[in-house]
Each structure stands twice: as structure tokens, then as C-alpha cells.
Write a protein that holds these residues in place. Structure first.
Motif, PDB file in Angstrom:
ATOM      1  N   SER A 299      -9.606  33.129  40.855  1.00  0.00           N
ATOM      2  CA  SER A 299      -8.479  33.413  41.739  1.00  0.00           C
ATOM      3  C   SER A 299      -7.200  32.985  41.049  1.00  0.00           C
ATOM      4  O   SER A 299      -7.117  31.874  40.507  1.00  0.00           O
ATOM      5  N   VAL A 300      -6.190  33.870  41.044  1.00  0.00           N
ATOM      6  CA  VAL A 300      -4.923  33.519  40.407  1.00  0.00           C
ATOM      7  C   VAL A 300      -4.274  32.349  41.134  1.00  0.00           C
ATOM      8  O   VAL A 300      -3.530  31.562  40.535  1.00  0.00           O
ATOM      9  N   GLU A 301      -4.593  32.200  42.420  1.00  0.00           N
ATOM     10  CA  GLU A 301      -4.057  31.076  43.177  1.00  0.00           C
ATOM     11  C   GLU A 301      -4.595  29.749  42.651  1.00  0.00           C
ATOM     12  O   GLU A 301      -3.921  28.717  42.745  1.00  0.00           O
ATOM     13  N   SER A 302      -5.794  29.769  42.091  1.00  0.00           N
ATOM     14  CA  SER A 302      -6.424  28.528  41.638  1.00  0.00           C
ATOM     15  C   SER A 302      -5.837  28.006  40.336  1.00  0.00           C
ATOM     16  O   SER A 302      -6.066  26.840  39.974  1.00  0.00           O
ATOM     17  N   ILE A 303      -5.071  28.839  39.615  1.00  0.00           N
ATOM     18  CA  ILE A 303      -4.513  28.373  38.347  1.00  0.00           C
ATOM     19  C   ILE A 303      -3.007  28.138  38.428  1.00  0.00           C
ATOM     20  O   ILE A 303      -2.410  27.595  37.505  1.00  0.00           O
ATOM     21  N   ARG A 304      -2.396  28.566  39.533  1.00  0.00           N
ATOM     22  CA  ARG A 304      -0.938  28.430  39.631  1.00  0.00           C
ATOM     23  C   ARG A 304      -0.530  26.958  39.646  1.00  0.00           C
ATOM     24  O   ARG A 304      -0.996  26.166  40.446  1.00  0.00           O
ATOM     25  N   GLY A 305       0.351  26.611  38.723  1.00  0.00           N
ATOM     26  CA  GLY A 305       0.949  25.285  38.708  1.00  0.00           C
ATOM     27  C   GLY A 305       0.078  24.163  38.178  1.00  0.00           C
ATOM     28  O   GLY A 305       0.475  22.999  38.236  1.00  0.00           O
ATOM     29  N   ILE A 306      -1.103  24.482  37.631  1.00  0.00           N
ATOM     30  CA  ILE A 306      -1.961  23.382  37.176  1.00  0.00           C
ATOM     31  C   ILE A 306      -1.405  22.702  35.926  1.00  0.00           C
ATOM     32  O   ILE A 306      -1.841  21.606  35.571  1.00  0.00           O
ATOM     33  N   LEU A 307      -0.427  23.360  35.281  1.00  0.00           N
ATOM     34  CA  LEU A 307       0.238  22.715  34.153  1.00  0.00           C
ATOM     35  C   LEU A 307       1.740  22.568  34.424  1.00  0.00           C
ATOM     36  O   LEU A 307       2.551  22.560  33.501  1.00  0.00           O
ATOM     37  N   SER A 308       2.108  22.476  35.699  1.00  0.00           N
ATOM     38  CA  SER A 308       3.490  22.153  36.055  1.00  0.00           C
ATOM     39  C   SER A 308       3.748  20.688  35.744  1.00  0.00           C
ATOM     40  O   SER A 308       2.827  19.929  35.404  1.00  0.00           O
ATOM     41  N   GLN A 309       4.990  20.274  35.854  1.00  0.00           N
ATOM     42  CA  GLN A 309       5.292  18.870  35.574  1.00  0.00           C
ATOM     43  C   GLN A 309       4.523  17.947  36.507  1.00  0.00           C
ATOM     44  O   GLN A 309       4.039  16.888  36.098  1.00  0.00           O
ATOM     45  N   LYS A 310       4.377  18.359  37.757  1.00  0.00           N
ATOM     46  CA  LYS A 310       3.683  17.526  38.744  1.00  0.00           C
ATOM     47  C   LYS A 310       2.229  17.312  38.363  1.00  0.00           C
ATOM     48  O   LYS A 310       1.682  16.212  38.533  1.00  0.00           O
ATOM     49  N   ASN A 311       1.566  18.342  37.847  1.00  0.00           N
ATOM     50  CA  ASN A 311       0.128  18.280  37.577  1.00  0.00           C
ATOM     51  C   ASN A 311      -0.225  18.098  36.111  1.00  0.00           C
ATOM     52  O   ASN A 311      -1.390  17.915  35.781  1.00  0.00           O
ATOM     53  N   CYS A 312       0.786  18.177  35.237  1.00  0.00           N
ATOM     54  CA  CYS A 312       0.525  18.070  33.805  1.00  0.00           C
ATOM     55  C   CYS A 312       0.021  16.671  33.450  1.00  0.00           C
ATOM     56  O   CYS A 312       0.556  15.665  33.941  1.00  0.00           O
ATOM     57  N   PRO A 313      -1.000  16.570  32.600  1.00  0.00           N
ATOM     58  CA  PRO A 313      -1.498  15.251  32.182  1.00  0.00           C
ATOM     59  C   PRO A 313      -0.410  14.396  31.543  1.00  0.00           C
ATOM     60  O   PRO A 313      -0.449  13.170  31.629  1.00  0.00           O
ATOM     61  N   ASP A 314       0.566  15.032  30.903  1.00  0.00           N
ATOM     62  CA  ASP A 314       1.686  14.309  30.285  1.00  0.00           C
ATOM     63  C   ASP A 314       2.996  14.880  30.817  1.00  0.00           C
ATOM     64  O   ASP A 314       3.583  15.773  30.211  1.00  0.00           O
ATOM     65  N   PRO A 315       3.476  14.386  31.973  1.00  0.00           N
ATOM     66  CA  PRO A 315       4.707  14.918  32.568  1.00  0.00           C
ATOM     67  C   PRO A 315       5.922  14.833  31.655  1.00  0.00           C
ATOM     68  O   PRO A 315       6.862  15.612  31.784  1.00  0.00           O
ATOM     69  N   SER A 316       5.900  13.890  30.708  1.00  0.00           N
ATOM     70  CA  SER A 316       7.040  13.744  29.814  1.00  0.00           C
ATOM     71  C   SER A 316       7.200  14.960  28.899  1.00  0.00           C
ATOM     72  O   SER A 316       8.233  15.115  28.251  1.00  0.00           O
ATOM     73  N   SER A 317       6.169  15.817  28.867  1.00  0.00           N
ATOM     74  CA  SER A 317       6.265  17.031  28.057  1.00  0.00           C
ATOM     75  C   SER A 317       7.435  17.891  28.494  1.00  0.00           C
ATOM     76  O   SER A 317       7.950  18.691  27.714  1.00  0.00           O
ATOM     77  N   TYR A 318       7.841  17.737  29.753  1.00  0.00           N
ATOM     78  CA  TYR A 318       8.947  18.518  30.274  1.00  0.00           C
ATOM     79  C   TYR A 318      10.289  17.793  30.118  1.00  0.00           C
ATOM     80  O   TYR A 318      11.318  18.324  30.519  1.00  0.00           O
ATOM     81  N   GLU A 319      10.269  16.595  29.559  1.00  0.00           N
ATOM     82  CA  GLU A 319      11.486  15.799  29.531  1.00  0.00           C
ATOM     83  C   GLU A 319      11.859  15.402  28.105  1.00  0.00           C
ATOM     84  O   GLU A 319      11.258  15.830  27.131  1.00  0.00           O
ATOM     85  N   ARG A 320      12.836  14.523  27.999  1.00  0.00           N
ATOM     86  CA  ARG A 320      13.420  14.172  26.718  1.00  0.00           C
ATOM     87  C   ARG A 320      12.437  13.487  25.777  1.00  0.00           C
ATOM     88  O   ARG A 320      12.518  13.659  24.560  1.00  0.00           O
ATOM     89  N   ALA A 321      11.495  12.757  26.324  1.00  0.00           N
ATOM     90  CA  ALA A 321      10.545  12.038  25.473  1.00  0.00           C
ATOM     91  C   ALA A 321       9.799  13.001  24.561  1.00  0.00           C
ATOM     92  O   ALA A 321       9.575  12.730  23.383  1.00  0.00           O
ATOM     93  N   GLN A 322       9.432  14.153  25.110  1.00  0.00           N
ATOM     94  CA  GLN A 322       8.728  15.137  24.309  1.00  0.00           C
ATOM     95  C   GLN A 322       9.665  15.757  23.277  1.00  0.00           C
ATOM     96  O   GLN A 322       9.244  16.099  22.172  1.00  0.00           O
ATOM     97  N   TYR A 323      10.930  15.885  23.629  1.00  0.00           N
ATOM     98  CA  TYR A 323      11.938  16.409  22.703  1.00  0.00           C
ATOM     99  C   TYR A 323      12.063  15.488  21.488  1.00  0.00           C
ATOM    100  O   TYR A 323      12.075  15.941  20.344  1.00  0.00           O
ATOM    101  N   VAL A 324      12.136  14.196  21.742  1.00  0.00           N
ATOM    102  CA  VAL A 324      12.237  13.223  20.652  1.00  0.00           C
ATOM    103  C   VAL A 324      10.981  13.262  19.789  1.00  0.00           C
ATOM    104  O   VAL A 324      11.041  13.234  18.555  1.00  0.00           O
ATOM    105  N   TYR A 325       9.817  13.362  20.440  1.00  0.00           N
ATOM    106  CA  TYR A 325       8.565  13.407  19.703  1.00  0.00           C
ATOM    107  C   TYR A 325       8.491  14.648  18.818  1.00  0.00           C
ATOM    108  O   TYR A 325       8.110  14.576  17.653  1.00  0.00           O
TER     109      TYR A 325
END
Length: 341
Positions: A299-325
Motif C-alpha cells: 500500500s502506498v499509504e504504508s510507505i508515506r513519510g517513513i523517511l521523513s524527519q519525524k521517522n528518519c533514524p537520523d533526523p539530523s540528516s535534514y539539518e545542519r549537522a548532516q551538512y557539516v558531515y
């Protein structure tokens, strides 16, 4: 077990999250019908621009009045034309014909300038049968006396007026150029809109060195443009209770999946269809199904947002920390060249 791509966007039930975006493709009834048959979940009509309406009305006025001051008989020569269609009538008629041709939702697209025209045209599009309205906020502010806050308030007032004037769902198509996009999006949600389309692409002028002219240039989107879309959709997902539609940079099934995994309800296609032909929509659809079957999702509903910032294993991937890395691990060409020597 078969894979279901059914979803709900702007309160509308769609058989697929794939939507052809506003483009010349929607000007042909045959093309619109073909897009439905190969799996489009909805269709966004090409945009109704206030400038085109004004230009059309001015051209008509000149055609009817030319010579009337020079020749008295011209005043009686041009008769009144019953049922004369000017302004948005051609667009509205096409909208009605598209609605008669397909069963999928039809979303009208509006781009205006003056607040009164936004309201007027929104009502007309609703009356013509549009299932939803996409407000295309496309303007480059060039007034040095207007602050970013003033500009945002102007946009909010226009959108608020449209929301109060019509009952059909509204999505707002925005550019990414806001000082605090999350804050502005939050204010839009308070107005009562139903979704955000991210992002608008500004067609910037180029310089003709040979003829010393500034000329418009239209280019198809590239996959690199998708990154900005999935970044912001991933940040906004589940923080703001709106539907998100990714547009720009969706050129393959992989791109569509990335947008959905970040939180997009739908993805809009234009460049891919213009370049490969409309049958390519089916290729993208089949690619999504194949990947989901391989990964065990049905179901496409079952995959929506599973890698959003809220659900991502590393939320910093969306922020400056990942940029520096990212900068710290990216190899320098000059250093790599020295090491090879």
C-alpha cells in the motif's frame, strides 16, 4: 497480494499518486483521456494567467474599435455579438469539457496578480466544475520598500480571501524563497488550505551575448532539483496537517518513491512526460509497484513519510549537522590529485 497505489489528496480519492502537473499536455482532450487510461490519479490543468486574460480582452477591444473614430459608418458596422466569450471563458469551457471526458479529479490552476481577480476567478473555476484549485503563487518581488513580512502578509491575505470565497479544496503552489518556510507554511495551514505543492520553478532569463538581449529560457527539470523538494516535505510532514505534492525533479520511479518516502501524498510530472512522452507515466507507475513488491509493501499509504524527519533514524540528516558531515567527508579534487601522484 496486489499493490494498491490508491491515496487521498486534498480530500479527493485517487487511484494513483501520479499527477500530470500544469502544462500544455492538458490542452488536448485526447491527451488528458490517455493520461487517465495509463494511470494518472488526477490532472492539473494548464494555468489560467491574469495577464493572458487582460491581453485577450485588450486585443478584442482593439479589434472591435479600430477605425471607428475615422469612419462614422464603422459605429454601426460592428454589430453586438451575442454570447461573446472573453476573459476566462475559453479556459472555463475547456475545464468543462475535460470534466466530461475523464472520471479522475480535475484540478484547475490559477495565477493572478490583483486580489480581486484571485477571488473572481476562483469562484468561476469552482462553478465550472473544478474538483480542486491550485493557487500558483508565481511572482518575483522587485519593490525594495516591501519587507519579507509585508510580502508574506500579502500572500496570506490573497489565499485567505480565496479560501473564504470557495468551498472546493485548495492547494497552494509556492517557491522555496521564504526566510522561514516552516513558519509561513504553518500560517497557511491556519487559513484552512488543504495542501502545498512544492516547489514552483521560476523561469529565469538568460543573456544572448551575440545580440545583446535578455531572453526567456525554459528548461526541463533535472533530478538534482528533487533534493530541495524532499528536504522540505520531509521536514514538514506530520508537523503541519496538510497534504504535500512534490513537483520538479521527478523523472523516474525512484524519484517518485523518494518523494513519497519523505512524506509526499502525490508527485506531479511534467518534464519527464514532455521528454519521454505520456506513456512514460505508466513506466513510472510500474516501477513503483515493482519496488514495493520487492520490499514487501502493498500500500502506498504504508510507505508515506517513513523517511521523513519525524521517522528518519537520523533526523539530523535534514539539518545542519548532516551538512557539516557531508562537507567534511567529500574529497577535495586537488588533494585527491596529489595523493595519486
Amino acid at each position: 497480494m496486489s499493490v494498491s497505489l490508491e491515496t487521498t489528496y486534498l480530500g479527493l480519492k485517487l487511484s494513483s499518486p501520479l499527477i500530470p502537473s500544469a502544462s500544455p499536455l492538458s490542452k488536448s482532450l485526447d491527451t488528458v483521456k490517455a493520461l487517465e487510461e495509463i494511470g494518472a490519479g488526477a490532472i492539473v490543468l494548464y494555468s489560467l494567467f491574469e495577464e493572458d486574460i487582460e491581453k485577450e480582452a485588450l486585443h478584442l477591444e482593439r479589434s472591435l474599435t479600430v477605425g471607428s473614430e475615422s469612419f462614422a459608418e464603422a459605429l454601426s458596422y460592428v454589430p453586438e455579438i451575442p454570447g461573446l466569450r472573453i476573459g476566462p471563458e475559453y479556459y472555463l469551457d475547456h475545464l468543462r469539457r475535460v470534466k466530461e471526458t475523464v472520471a479522475i479529479p480535475v484540478i484547475a490552476s490559477l495565477n493572478a496578480q490583483s486580489p480581486g481577480q484571485w477571488i473572481k476567478f476562483s469562484k468561476l473555476l469552482e462553478q465550472a466544475g473544478a474538483d480542486a484549485l491550485e493557487l500558483n503563487i508565481y511572482s518575483i518581488p522587485c519593490d525594495p520598500t516591501m519587507s519579507s513580512s509585508d510580502l508574506e502578509q500579502k500572500y496570506l491575505e490573497i489565499i485567505r480571501s480565496c479560501r473564504q470565497s470557495i468551498k472546493i479544496p485548495i492547494a497552494v503552489k509556492l517557491s522555496p524563497y521564504f526566510t522561514n518556510f516552516l513558519s509561513f507554511s504553518t500560517e497557511l495551514a491556519k487559513i484552512g488550505i488543504n495542501g502545498l505543492v512544492l516547489f514552483n520553478r521560476f523561469f529565469q532569463p538568460d543573456i544572448d551575448l551575440e545580440n545583446l538581449n535578455v531572453e526567456p529560457r525554459i528548461t526541463l527539470s533535472t533530478e538534482s532539483e528533487l533534493l530541495l523538494r524532499i528536504t522540505w516535505i520531509g521536514i514538514l510532514y506530520d508537523r503541519i496537517k496538510l497534504d504535500f505534492s512534490a513537483t520538479g525533479g521527478v523523472l523516474s520511479a525512484s524519484d517518485a518513491l523518494k518523494a513519497i518516502l519523505s512524506g509526499a501524498t502525490t508527485v506531479q510530472l511534467c518534464s519527464a512526460l514532455l521528454f519521454h512522452g505520456i506513456d512514460y507515466l505508466k513506466t513510472i507507475k510500474n516501477g513503483i509497484i515493482e519496488w514495493m513488491e520487492k520490499k514487501g509493501y502493498y500500500s502506498v499509504e504504508s510507505i508515506r513519510g517513513i523517511l521523513s524527519q519525524k521517522n528518519c533514524p537520523d533526523p539530523s540528516s535534514y539539518e545542519r549537522a548532516q551538512y557539516v558531515y557531508a562537507l567534511s567527508v567529500y574529497p577535495s579534487p586537488s588533494i585527491s590529485g596529489l595523493e595519486k601522484k
